[in-house]
Write a protein that holds these residues in place. Structure first.
Motif, PDB file in Angstrom:
ATOM      1  N   GLU A   1      -6.876  10.386  -3.672  1.00 17.42           N
ATOM      2  CA  GLU A   1      -6.842  11.167  -2.448  1.00 17.42           C
ATOM      3  C   GLU A   1      -6.908  10.276  -1.217  1.00 17.42           C
ATOM      4  O   GLU A   1      -7.497   9.195  -1.226  1.00 17.42           O
ATOM      5  CB  GLU A   1      -8.019  12.156  -2.418  1.00 17.42           C
ATOM      6  N   PHE A   2      -6.312  10.783  -0.158  1.00 18.06           N
ATOM      7  CA  PHE A   2      -6.346  10.090   1.126  1.00 18.06           C
ATOM      8  C   PHE A   2      -7.757  10.131   1.699  1.00 18.06           C
ATOM      9  O   PHE A   2      -8.440  11.159   1.647  1.00 18.06           O
ATOM     10  CB  PHE A   2      -5.359  10.753   2.089  1.00 18.06           C
ATOM     11  N   VAL A   3      -8.175   9.019   2.281  1.00 21.61           N
ATOM     12  CA  VAL A   3      -9.488   8.928   2.915  1.00 21.61           C
ATOM     13  C   VAL A   3      -9.335   8.708   4.420  1.00 21.61           C
ATOM     14  O   VAL A   3      -9.901   9.450   5.215  1.00 21.61           O
ATOM     15  CB  VAL A   3     -10.318   7.781   2.307  1.00 21.61           C
ATOM     16  N   SER A   4      -8.555   7.686   4.779  1.00 21.33           N
ATOM     17  CA  SER A   4      -8.406   7.355   6.192  1.00 21.33           C
ATOM     18  C   SER A   4      -7.170   6.493   6.382  1.00 21.33           C
ATOM     19  O   SER A   4      -6.714   5.835   5.438  1.00 21.33           O
ATOM     20  CB  SER A   4      -9.650   6.611   6.692  1.00 21.33           C
ATOM     21  N   GLY A   5      -6.653   6.485   7.600  1.00 19.94           N
ATOM     22  CA  GLY A   5      -5.493   5.648   7.892  1.00 19.94           C
ATOM     23  C   GLY A   5      -5.479   5.226   9.342  1.00 19.94           C
ATOM     24  O   GLY A   5      -6.111   5.859  10.201  1.00 19.94           O
ATOM     25  N   ILE A   6      -4.759   4.151   9.623  1.00 18.72           N
ATOM     26  CA  ILE A   6      -4.671   3.623  10.977  1.00 18.72           C
ATOM     27  C   ILE A   6      -3.260   3.092  11.191  1.00 18.72           C
ATOM     28  O   ILE A   6      -2.665   2.504  10.287  1.00 18.72           O
ATOM     29  CB  ILE A   6      -5.731   2.519  11.196  1.00 18.72           C
ATOM     30  N   ASN A   7      -2.745   3.316  12.396  1.00 23.50           N
ATOM     31  CA  ASN A   7      -1.386   2.848  12.632  1.00 23.50           C
ATOM     32  C   ASN A   7      -1.380   1.364  13.011  1.00 23.50           C
ATOM     33  O   ASN A   7      -2.429   0.714  13.059  1.00 23.50           O
ATOM     34  CB  ASN A   7      -0.685   3.705  13.682  1.00 23.50           C
ATOM     35  N   TRP A   8      -0.231   0.828  13.326  1.00 23.66           N
ATOM     36  CA  TRP A   8      -0.057  -0.609  13.437  1.00 23.66           C
ATOM     37  C   TRP A   8      -0.883  -1.254  14.546  1.00 23.66           C
ATOM     38  O   TRP A   8      -1.271  -2.414  14.437  1.00 23.66           O
ATOM     39  CB  TRP A   8       1.429  -0.952  13.645  1.00 23.66           C
ATOM     40  N   ASN A   9      -1.174  -0.529  15.613  1.00 22.82           N
ATOM     41  CA  ASN A   9      -1.925  -1.141  16.717  1.00 22.82           C
ATOM     42  C   ASN A   9      -3.312  -0.533  16.893  1.00 22.82           C
ATOM     43  O   ASN A   9      -3.992  -0.835  17.869  1.00 22.82           O
ATOM     44  CB  ASN A   9      -1.133  -1.019  18.020  1.00 22.82           C
ATOM     45  N   GLY A  10      -3.706   0.316  15.977  1.00 23.69           N
ATOM     46  CA  GLY A  10      -5.035   0.921  16.064  1.00 23.69           C
ATOM     47  C   GLY A  10      -5.121   2.087  17.017  1.00 23.69           C
ATOM     48  O   GLY A  10      -6.203   2.648  17.202  1.00 23.69           O
ATOM     49  N   GLY A  11      -4.006   2.482  17.596  1.00 27.70           N
ATOM     50  CA  GLY A  11      -4.027   3.570  18.555  1.00 27.70           C
ATOM     51  C   GLY A  11      -4.151   4.944  17.932  1.00 27.70           C
ATOM     52  O   GLY A  11      -4.535   5.902  18.609  1.00 27.70           O
ATOM     53  N   SER A  12      -3.826   5.047  16.670  1.00 26.75           N
ATOM     54  CA  SER A  12      -3.917   6.328  15.961  1.00 26.75           C
ATOM     55  C   SER A  12      -4.714   6.144  14.687  1.00 26.75           C
ATOM     56  O   SER A  12      -4.498   5.177  13.947  1.00 26.75           O
ATOM     57  CB  SER A  12      -2.526   6.863  15.618  1.00 26.75           C
TER      58      SER A  12
END
Length: 128
Positions: A45-56
């Motif tokens: 299951e998905f827990v957490s994610g972050i985009n390439w620059n940390g903005g999302s």
């Protein structure tokens, strides 16, 4: 060829904290990262994610308020961290880091199919 390596797992007691790290090696410019977990007998299951620059950033409802994902803004290739506070026995699982390299987007994928590369996983065991 790129590789992902997770670290920071271990055996802890309920209420403790852990910081998981995901490091990437190889040739790439930037990377988006997702953390997933798989408990015994359950689906990943998905827990957490972050985009390439940390903005999302994105979190599963079950971990909001206890898990914090982060990366250094100044270095797009720096490791990605998952801080886990107030650990519960139900957090026991193998935690996987997943990545999509050179993906410039504000979106954070929550599906396994959003990611191309996967690490081997790090075990987190929480005793009550």
């Amino acid at each position: 060829q790129v590789q992902l390596v997770e670290s920071g797992g271990g055996l802890v007691q309920a209420g403790d904290s852990l910081r998981l790290s995901c490091a990437a090696s190889g040739s790439f410019n930037i990377w988006a990262v997702g953390w997933f977990r798989q408990a015994p007998g359950k689906e990943r299951e998905f827990v957490s994610g972050i985009n390439w620059n940390g903005g999302s950033k994105s979190y599963a409802d079950s971990v909001k308020g206890r898990f914090t994902i982060s990366r250094e803004h100044a270095n797009a290739k720096s490791p990605v961290y998952l801080q886990i506070d107030s650990l519960k026995p139900e957090d026991t699982a193998v935690y996987y880091c997943a990545a999509r390299f050179n993906y410039y987007s504000d979106a954070v994928g929550q599906a396994q199919s959003n990611y191309v590369h996967w690490g081997q996983g790090t075990q987190v065991t929480v005793s009550s």
